[in-house]
Design a protein around this motif. Structure first.
Motif, PDB file in Angstrom:
ATOM      1  N   LEU A   1      -2.617   9.602  12.321  1.00 23.14           N
ATOM      2  CA  LEU A   1      -3.608   9.389  13.603  1.00 23.14           C
ATOM      3  C   LEU A   1      -3.214   8.596  14.532  1.00 23.14           C
ATOM      4  O   LEU A   1      -3.286   8.821  15.862  1.00 23.14           O
ATOM      5  CB  LEU A   1      -5.074   9.160  13.218  1.00 23.14           C
ATOM      6  CG  LEU A   1      -6.222   9.118  13.876  1.00 23.14           C
ATOM      7  CD1 LEU A   1      -6.189  10.630  14.713  1.00 23.14           C
ATOM      8  CD2 LEU A   1      -7.546   8.402  13.448  1.00 23.14           C
ATOM      9  N   LYS A   2      -2.549   7.550  14.145  1.00 21.41           N
ATOM     10  CA  LYS A   2      -2.130   6.542  15.271  1.00 21.41           C
ATOM     11  C   LYS A   2      -1.015   7.076  16.159  1.00 21.41           C
ATOM     12  O   LYS A   2      -0.845   6.990  17.268  1.00 21.41           O
ATOM     13  CB  LYS A   2      -1.856   5.176  14.604  1.00 21.41           C
ATOM     14  CG  LYS A   2      -3.026   4.404  14.015  1.00 21.41           C
ATOM     15  CD  LYS A   2      -2.695   2.808  13.767  1.00 21.41           C
ATOM     16  CE  LYS A   2      -2.082   3.083  12.289  1.00 21.41           C
ATOM     17  NZ  LYS A   2      -1.828   1.593  11.909  1.00 21.41           N
ATOM     18  N   THR A   3       0.033   7.743  15.286  1.00 21.35           N
ATOM     19  CA  THR A   3       1.226   8.111  15.837  1.00 21.35           C
ATOM     20  C   THR A   3       0.802   9.267  16.709  1.00 21.35           C
ATOM     21  O   THR A   3       1.282   9.391  18.067  1.00 21.35           O
ATOM     22  CB  THR A   3       2.065   8.621  14.778  1.00 21.35           C
ATOM     23  OG1 THR A   3       2.541   7.412  13.734  1.00 21.35           O
ATOM     24  CG2 THR A   3       3.432   8.986  15.444  1.00 21.35           C
ATOM     25  N   LEU A   4      -0.062  10.167  16.321  1.00 16.29           N
ATOM     26  CA  LEU A   4      -0.561  11.378  17.265  1.00 16.29           C
ATOM     27  C   LEU A   4      -1.125  10.884  18.305  1.00 16.29           C
ATOM     28  O   LEU A   4      -1.053  11.441  19.457  1.00 16.29           O
ATOM     29  CB  LEU A   4      -1.630  12.110  16.353  1.00 16.29           C
ATOM     30  CG  LEU A   4      -2.130  13.272  17.205  1.00 16.29           C
ATOM     31  CD1 LEU A   4      -1.291  14.334  17.423  1.00 16.29           C
ATOM     32  CD2 LEU A   4      -3.178  14.199  16.056  1.00 16.29           C
ATOM     33  N   SER A   5      -2.097   9.870  18.297  1.00 13.26           N
ATOM     34  CA  SER A   5      -2.967   9.255  19.610  1.00 13.26           C
ATOM     35  C   SER A   5      -1.873   8.966  20.525  1.00 13.26           C
ATOM     36  O   SER A   5      -2.025   9.044  21.690  1.00 13.26           O
ATOM     37  CB  SER A   5      -3.845   8.208  19.080  1.00 13.26           C
ATOM     38  OG  SER A   5      -4.751   8.859  18.151  1.00 13.26           O
TER      39      SER A   5
ATOM     40  N   LYS B   1       0.863  -1.078   0.020  1.00 18.28           N
ATOM     41  CA  LYS B   1      -0.080   0.017   0.104  1.00 18.28           C
ATOM     42  C   LYS B   1       0.941   1.194  -0.128  1.00 18.28           C
ATOM     43  O   LYS B   1       1.709   1.352   0.641  1.00 18.28           O
ATOM     44  CB  LYS B   1      -1.015  -0.033   1.013  1.00 18.28           C
ATOM     45  CG  LYS B   1      -0.265  -0.141   2.527  1.00 18.28           C
ATOM     46  CD  LYS B   1      -1.354  -0.492   3.702  1.00 18.28           C
ATOM     47  CE  LYS B   1      -0.804  -0.637   4.956  1.00 18.28           C
ATOM     48  NZ  LYS B   1      -1.559  -0.830   6.108  1.00 18.28           N
ATOM     49  N   GLN B   2       0.518   2.172  -0.513  1.00 22.56           N
ATOM     50  CA  GLN B   2       1.210   3.231  -0.828  1.00 22.56           C
ATOM     51  C   GLN B   2       1.514   4.035   0.379  1.00 22.56           C
ATOM     52  O   GLN B   2       2.643   4.720   0.731  1.00 22.56           O
ATOM     53  CB  GLN B   2       0.692   4.152  -2.022  1.00 22.56           C
ATOM     54  CG  GLN B   2       1.229   3.760  -3.132  1.00 22.56           C
ATOM     55  CD  GLN B   2       0.823   4.946  -4.516  1.00 22.56           C
ATOM     56  OE1 GLN B   2      -0.076   5.749  -4.309  1.00 22.56           O
ATOM     57  NE2 GLN B   2       1.676   5.107  -5.377  1.00 22.56           N
ATOM     58  N   ARG B   3       0.521   4.098   1.200  1.00 23.66           N
ATOM     59  CA  ARG B   3       0.363   4.910   2.454  1.00 23.66           C
ATOM     60  C   ARG B   3      -0.233   4.245   3.466  1.00 23.66           C
ATOM     61  O   ARG B   3      -1.240   3.775   3.171  1.00 23.66           O
ATOM     62  CB  ARG B   3       0.183   6.248   2.479  1.00 23.66           C
ATOM     63  CG  ARG B   3       0.665   7.219   1.558  1.00 23.66           C
ATOM     64  CD  ARG B   3       2.401   7.450   2.040  1.00 23.66           C
ATOM     65  NE  ARG B   3       2.899   8.274   1.200  1.00 23.66           N
ATOM     66  CZ  ARG B   3       3.761   7.899   0.125  1.00 23.66           C
ATOM     67  NH1 ARG B   3       3.684   6.536  -0.096  1.00 23.66           N
ATOM     68  NH2 ARG B   3       4.246   8.719  -0.806  1.00 23.66           N
ATOM     69  N   ASP B   4       0.088   4.233   4.844  1.00 20.37           N
ATOM     70  CA  ASP B   4      -0.773   3.934   5.783  1.00 20.37           C
ATOM     71  C   ASP B   4      -1.723   4.616   6.167  1.00 20.37           C
ATOM     72  O   ASP B   4      -1.485   5.613   6.709  1.00 20.37           O
ATOM     73  CB  ASP B   4       0.047   3.270   6.977  1.00 20.37           C
ATOM     74  CG  ASP B   4      -1.018   2.963   8.117  1.00 20.37           C
ATOM     75  OD1 ASP B   4      -2.028   2.918   8.168  1.00 20.37           O
ATOM     76  OD2 ASP B   4      -0.166   2.267   9.105  1.00 20.37           O
TER      77      ASP B   4
ATOM     78  N   LEU C   1       8.181  15.227  13.951  1.00 25.23           N
ATOM     79  CA  LEU C   1       7.783  14.094  12.563  1.00 25.23           C
ATOM     80  C   LEU C   1       6.256  14.462  12.251  1.00 25.23           C
ATOM     81  O   LEU C   1       5.801  14.457  11.226  1.00 25.23           O
ATOM     82  CB  LEU C   1       7.758  12.478  13.009  1.00 25.23           C
ATOM     83  CG  LEU C   1       9.192  11.954  13.226  1.00 25.23           C
ATOM     84  CD1 LEU C   1       9.283  10.569  13.634  1.00 25.23           C
ATOM     85  CD2 LEU C   1       9.865  11.989  11.918  1.00 25.23           C
ATOM     86  N   LEU C   2       5.443  14.605  13.141  1.00 19.36           N
ATOM     87  CA  LEU C   2       3.919  15.179  12.991  1.00 19.36           C
ATOM     88  C   LEU C   2       3.927  16.472  12.335  1.00 19.36           C
ATOM     89  O   LEU C   2       3.110  16.593  11.614  1.00 19.36           O
ATOM     90  CB  LEU C   2       3.093  14.869  14.515  1.00 19.36           C
ATOM     91  CG  LEU C   2       3.106  13.549  14.827  1.00 19.36           C
ATOM     92  CD1 LEU C   2       2.655  13.579  16.464  1.00 19.36           C
ATOM     93  CD2 LEU C   2       1.997  12.546  14.158  1.00 19.36           C
TER      94      LEU C   2
ATOM     95  N   ALA D   1       3.912   4.545  18.736  1.00 19.67           N
ATOM     96  CA  ALA D   1       3.963   5.669  17.917  1.00 19.67           C
ATOM     97  C   ALA D   1       5.078   5.566  16.989  1.00 19.67           C
ATOM     98  O   ALA D   1       4.708   6.132  15.795  1.00 19.67           O
ATOM     99  CB  ALA D   1       4.166   7.104  19.016  1.00 19.67           C
ATOM    100  N   THR D   2       6.266   5.144  17.133  1.00 17.31           N
ATOM    101  CA  THR D   2       7.413   5.101  16.300  1.00 17.31           C
ATOM    102  C   THR D   2       7.054   3.987  15.200  1.00 17.31           C
ATOM    103  O   THR D   2       7.328   4.324  13.981  1.00 17.31           O
ATOM    104  CB  THR D   2       8.339   4.694  17.056  1.00 17.31           C
ATOM    105  OG1 THR D   2       8.923   5.728  17.929  1.00 17.31           O
ATOM    106  CG2 THR D   2       9.505   4.584  16.133  1.00 17.31           C
TER     107      THR D   2
END
Length: 205
Positions: free
Chosen positions: A50-54, A42-45, A122-123, A192-193
């Motif tokens: 959103l998962k990293t931010l959470s 997949k080109q992008r997750d 990163l965010l 998050a990483t």
């Protein structure tokens, strides 16, 4: 000149390609499975940001109780003494155990804060399409991913002391509330990483 280079840069999406995040092979965008390692492509997750931010927000919230609440509670002859991470560092400095104090400071305070700052960086780079920061962001990402496995060092030290230093009714050591909060911080920063899709850094929209 530099501005022109940034503007003419094309990522995998622009070129109609997709990268396998497992073996790093490159395929055409219409491919669904990596022919080398059978990993779904997949080109992008879709929910990476959103998962990293959470997970980052969770880590920030629990970082405060991890440093304020007692990390360890020592009961000696019925008297309970609690100590925070900072108390432990001060104790080892006062007893001239500077190496131990430094290890605890780095593993328990410096590393978690550094990881959170990098995650925020990163965010920020992703959210505001700062593609000119992508190279530096990738370097920092690799650093926090490498040191992630050492983040549980402080918890391991407390756990080891609880197992080894037990003297029946004379002395007893238990993990304090901060141990739980610190564990949540460590696990959250690791998640998050791992959930961050570094390919997002190169996207302009």
């Amino acid at each position: 000149m530099m501005f022109g280079i940034v503007m003419n840069y094309k990522n995998d999406k622009d070129l109609g390609l997709v990268l396998c995040t497992h073996c790093h092979s490159v395929f055409k965008a219409n491919e669904k499975i990596c022919t080398k390692c059978n990993t779904p492509l997949k080109q992008r997750d879709k929910y990476s940001f959103l998962k990293t931010l959470s997970f980052t927000l969770i880590a920030i919230i629990f970082l405060f109780p991890a440093n304020i609440l007692p990390m360890m509670e020592v009961t000696t002859l019925g008297v309970v003494q609690s100590s925070t991470i900072l108390d432990g560092i001060i104790y080892f400095v006062n007893t001239k155990s500077y190496l131990i104090a430094m290890v605890i400071f780095v593993a328990s305070i410096l590393v978690p804060i550094f990881k959170l700052l990098v995650l925020i960086y990163l965010l920020y780079t992703t959210r505001y399409n700062k593609t000119f920061l992508a190279k530096n962001a990738i370097k920092y990402y690799r650093i926090i991913k490498f040191i992630g496995k050492w983040s549980m060092l402080d918890i391991f030290v407390v756990a080891l002391m609880i197992v080894m230093v037990q003297f029946g009714n004379l002395s007893n050591i238990n993990a304090g509330s901060a141990a739980v909060a610190f564990t949540i911080v460590v696990v959250s920063t690791m998640l998050a990483t791992e959930s961050f899709d570094t390919r997002l850094l190169w996207d302009r929209d």
